[in-house]
Design an enzyme around this catalytic site. Structure first.
Site, PDB file in Angstrom:
ATOM      1  N   SER A   6       0.844  -1.200   0.000  1.00 48.89           N
ATOM      2  CA  SER A   6       0.000   0.000   0.000  1.00 48.89           C
ATOM      3  C   SER A   6       0.876   1.245   0.000  1.00 48.89           C
ATOM      4  O   SER A   6       2.041   1.203   0.402  1.00 48.89           O
ATOM      5  CB  SER A   6      -0.907   0.063   1.239  1.00 48.89           C
ATOM      6  OG  SER A   6      -1.719  -1.077   1.349  1.00 48.89           O
TER       7      SER A   6
ATOM      8  N   ASP B 122       7.623  -9.498  10.649  1.00 51.40           N
ATOM      9  CA  ASP B 122       7.765 -10.954  10.595  1.00 51.40           C
ATOM     10  C   ASP B 122       6.997 -11.565  11.758  1.00 51.40           C
ATOM     11  O   ASP B 122       7.458 -11.581  12.894  1.00 51.40           O
ATOM     12  CB  ASP B 122       9.241 -11.334  10.667  1.00 51.40           C
ATOM     13  CG  ASP B 122       9.467 -12.830  10.503  1.00 51.40           C
ATOM     14  OD1 ASP B 122       8.471 -13.571  10.391  1.00 51.40           O
ATOM     15  OD2 ASP B 122      10.629 -13.251  10.490  1.00 51.40           O
TER      16      ASP B 122
ATOM     17  N   ASP C 172       6.797 -18.003  11.559  1.00 48.55           N
ATOM     18  CA  ASP C 172       8.043 -18.775  11.474  1.00 48.55           C
ATOM     19  C   ASP C 172       7.709 -20.209  11.074  1.00 48.55           C
ATOM     20  O   ASP C 172       6.774 -20.809  11.624  1.00 48.55           O
ATOM     21  CB  ASP C 172       8.773 -18.820  12.829  1.00 48.55           C
ATOM     22  CG  ASP C 172       9.589 -17.572  13.109  1.00 48.55           C
ATOM     23  OD1 ASP C 172       9.660 -16.702  12.228  1.00 48.55           O
ATOM     24  OD2 ASP C 172      10.126 -17.473  14.224  1.00 48.55           O
TER      25      ASP C 172
END
Length: 831
Positions: free
Chosen positions: A263, A341, A344
């Protein structure tokens, strides 16, 4: 033909007159403008959200129903026997999206639960007594293939489960982590793999914030990126990772996936604007679909008070109360994906019903899910979870999945792959959405952000009293820095589940998340780039967008404000900027090379006078895109495993930019040309020749007649009825005609395409564009990708697609007087 017309028009809603809606305290008025966009005015919050649910069901119930079938792992129940649908159901049941949503219900504030229940009541009131064909034409079409009964009642949990799909598509570096492991299997050298994932170029492209704007964090987080992964090249582990990849790829992407999902959003201080008050712009880049992702909506309490505090307008999700992006009478906000992040891959050493953990073991839990298949037999699925998350490597019925042996001497007997993901823990994002709807200050935004668990977003905001700011929310894992680690502990590579040192050490405190208030430069730009300078603030991720869009926006704002003060039209022009950073990097080198043949040289000649703008009518833009594809294919595709070819986005731009300074790098060599070792110049020259010949076949011999918009088209497709197996009359009804567009990947006008796909077609794009003028809210502008209606027979199904493709926007009235003046239809809902 008459029967067909009746069938497709039968679900169109009543938008004028009076309708009874049970449970209301007083009349609710729903007005609609020329484009069918509703504004709802009520006297209580309960009435407001009940009416919002009713109107959403009027306009878009099939879209809502499809979404809830996906998010609950019940797609096979809707569409029947279909391999893709069953695969999706298996993965989503393994994730347990709806189970997590049910756990969230008790965490929410009472007012939020009331809003969700009122919304559901309004949906169900609309459904009551209507047969499926009267609700949506899609049910009539599906009824030709499977049994279609009355739609199930809407449940508040259906709304919460949608947030999991939103979080999944905006989950951060999952793809990069998977790509690293897959690339290692064919490249076999960690250092070379990392060359394909370069560090963020902060010497070229600024992060969102500088060190001076940041609060201090106490979290010490991982920074180990140079260690050698453990056995990542082994065939057994690669098989397990491939199984996990195949399983996760089966999940439908309701908001988009891959290259181009991101975006733009920025905010400008009143000191730099014509009105003297801030301007805010936002255009989320998501997958394209028909109907589009957003539902334009105004929600207004007749008298704003503590008991009924809503006076908000913007972009909502059909199936969820409130507005996700927009403005109220005091504050405007925009969202872009932070890209933190939050996932995992965890390699588990499995021994029957336990996994190895340090010197002991941890249990694997099991549950049985029953997937109902419309017209077929039920499918039983055993779901297993380790302490780190669901075991995704055995979710599909693939040969060898979940049974790969570990290296000799390792404890346990098999590798499995679990997925650790913050969204699989219950949270309070729905509280946050409604809190932002009534926010009036930076403090309100910060408080709401502390509840906005997933997906992690960048929030920019501006207020009518002249303030601007930035806030990063989200549940961000803290990763320990594991000394002398054989595998990075920063989340960039799959991690060993048998070593607890790699486990998440909690989450970043909301007070430590990056934020800024009235920065000195008067501008905040967020476009998925790095949030802070390297090493400053909490560790969020190593995998950012590489910042070329953000930097271009900054440059355009700097130029505009240097020549005067900016207004709404200036913001819109920036949103539609089609200048190519790829051309800035590559064209100067391309023009230094010799092409002897005059025919082959025609394409290169286009570049000599090109303004480097990828407009839809540009011949040079079409040629350059074809050159870019061939460069990536020759230099990198031969080194990578199938399915992981270069998609051509900002990461690949940064890879190539650095390699241009190394003309003899081994990356340039095309391994498919036996006995020949190519360097940079050979690859670039051949790419220009091949591009000329490809476009000759595709667009004609006269290079000056080529047009980027002829090959770069946006074609929104219906998620269920978009397939080629349907009769043409149905396909044409539900799938709008493709439209030519300019722009491209990592361009401000971000109409992304996948360079590895063999097509220049748009894969993700600005799903809407808005500019909010905090000095005069009625002077704001907006547009959405397709239209306000989800009914293919409606004139508002795709009436904004053409203007959107041309970069046009529409007036966005907000005040009572302005929305009243703009009203074309009026429906009164009565108790």
């Amino acid at each position: 033909m008459v029967t067909a017309v009746i069938v497709v028009r039968r679900p169109l809603p009543e938008v004028s007159g009076e309708k009874e809606l049970t449970g209301l305290d007083a009349d609710v008025v729903v007005t609609r403008d020329d484009r069918g966009v509703p504004t709802i005015t009520a006297t209580t919050s309960g009435d407001l959200f009940r009416a919002q649910g009713y109107v959403a069901a009027q306009d878009r119930f099939f879209e809502m129903d499809y979404r809830r079938h996906v998010t609950s792992g019940r797609l096979s129940e809707l569409v029947g026997e279909n391999e893709d649908a069953l695969a999706a159901d298996k993965v989503i049941r393994t994730f347990g999206w709806r189970r997590v949503a049910q756990q969230e219900w008790t965490l929410l504030q009472p007012a939020t639960r009331d809003a969700l229940q009122a919304y559901a009541d309004g949906v169900n009131d609309y459904l009551d007594g209507r047969d499926p064909g009267a609700v949506a034409v899609e049910y009539s079409v599906l009824g030709l293939q499977v049994e279609v009964g009355a739609p199930q009642e809407w449940d508040p949990i259906d709304s919460l489960a949608w947030l999991k799909a939103m979080a999944w598509d905006l989950r951060g570096n999952y793809d990069a982590e998977l790509e690293r492991a897959a690339s290692f299997s064919s490249i076999g050298d960690v250092a070379r793999v990392e060359e394909l994932f370069p560090t963020y170029p902060q010497d070229l492209n600024l992060p969102i914030l500088t060190a001076a704007n940041l609060p201090v964090t106490t979290a010490e987080q991982a920074a180990s990126t140079s260690a050698v992964p453990l056995d990542l090249g082994s065939a057994d582990l690669q098989e397990a990772m491939a199984s996990a990849s195949a399983a996760l790829a089966a999940v439908p992407h309701l908001m988009g996936d891959g290259e181009g999902v991101g975006s733009n959003s920025w905010v400008v201080s009143g000191a730099l604007t014509e009105s003297g008050k801030p301007l805010l712009a936002n255009d989320p880049h998501l997958g394209i679909s028909a109907p589009g992702i957003w539902e334009q909506m105004g929600l207004r309490c007749d008298e704003v008070s503590a008991a009924c505090p809503f006076d908000v307008s913007g972009f909502a999700f059909a199936g969820m109360p409130g507005v996700v992006i927009g403005h109220n009478g005091s504050l405007a906000w925009g969202l872009t994906n932070l890209g933190a992040d939050v996932t995992d891959f965890v390699l588990e050493r499995v021994d029957e019903d336990t996994t190895r953990l340090d010197e002991g073991s941890a249990p694997i839990t099991e549950r049985t899910e029953v997937i109902k298949v419309n017209g077929g037999d039920d499918v039983e699925l055993t779901v297993r979870e380790s302490v780190h998350g669901p075991l995704v490597s055995d979710v599909l019925d693939l040969v060898g999945v979940g049974t790969a042996p570990v290296p000799e001497g390792a404890p346990g007997r098999t590798f499995e792959v679990a997925l650790a993901w913050t969204a699989l823990q219950p949270g309070r994002t729905m509280d946050a959405v409604l809190a932002i709807n009534v926010a009036t200050s930076a403090a309100d935004i910060q408080a709401a952000a502390a509840l906005f668990d997933v997906p992690s977003q960048n929030i920019v905001f501006a207020t009518t009293d002249g303030h601007i700011g930035y806030q990063a929310p989200g549940r961000i894992p803290i990763r320990a820095n594991v000394p002398d680690s054989p595998v990075p502990s920063d989340g960039t590579w799959p991690r060993p589940g048998w070593d607890s040192r790699y486990d998440w050490q909690g989450f970043v405190d909301a007070a430590a998340m990056p934020r800024a208030f009235d920065p000195v430069e008067g501008v905040v730009v967020t476009a998925n780039q790095a949030v802070t300078p390297a090493g400053v603030g909490p560790f969020l991720t190593e995998d950012w967008d590489y910042g070329y869009r953000a930097q271009r926006i900054r440059e355009l704002l700097t130029a505009a404000t240097a020549n005067g003060k900016v207004d709404v039209a200036d913001m819109a022009r920036i949103q539609n900027d089609q200048h190519s950073p790829f051309a800035d990097v590559l064209v100067p080198v391309l023009l230094t090379l010799d092409i002897d043949d005059s025919f082959d040289d025609d394409g290169q000649e286009l570049l000599r006078t090109w303004d480097r703008v990828q407009s839809p009518d540009s011949a040079a833009a079409a040629y350059f895109a074809a050159v870019w594809v061939d460069v990536l294919s020759s230099a990198f595709a031969d080194d990578l495993p199938d399915g992981y070819g270069p998609n051509g986005g900002s990461r690949w731009l940064e890879v190539v930019r650095r390699l241009l300074e190394e003309p003899a790098s081994p990356w340039w060599d095309d391994k498919t040309t036996a006995g020949v070792v190519e360097g940079r110049d050979e690859v670039l020259t051949r790419a220009m020749v091949e591009a000329r010949r490809q476009l000759t076949a595709q667009l004609g011999r006269d290079a000056s007649e080529w047009r980027w918009g002829r090959v770069h088209t946006a074609a929104p497709e219906h998620p269920v009825l978009g397939g080629s197996s349907l009769p043409g009359v149905i396909r044409n009804l539900v799938n709008p005609d493709p439209v030519p567009v300019g722009g491209g990947s990592s361009i401000v006008d971000a109409t992304a395409w996948d360079a590895s796909s063999g097509s220049f077609g748009v894969t993700a794009a600005p799903s809407m564009r808005m500019v909010v003028d905090l000095g005069d809210l009625d002077a704001s502008t907006w547009v959405t990708l397709t239209g306000a209606s989800g009914h293919p027979a409606s004139v508002h199904y795709a009436d904004q697609l053409g203007p959107w493709s041309r970069g046009e926007t529409f007036p966005w009235p907000f005040t009572g007087a302005a929305t009243e003046a703009d009203a074309r239809d009026r429906l009164t809902l009565t108790p």
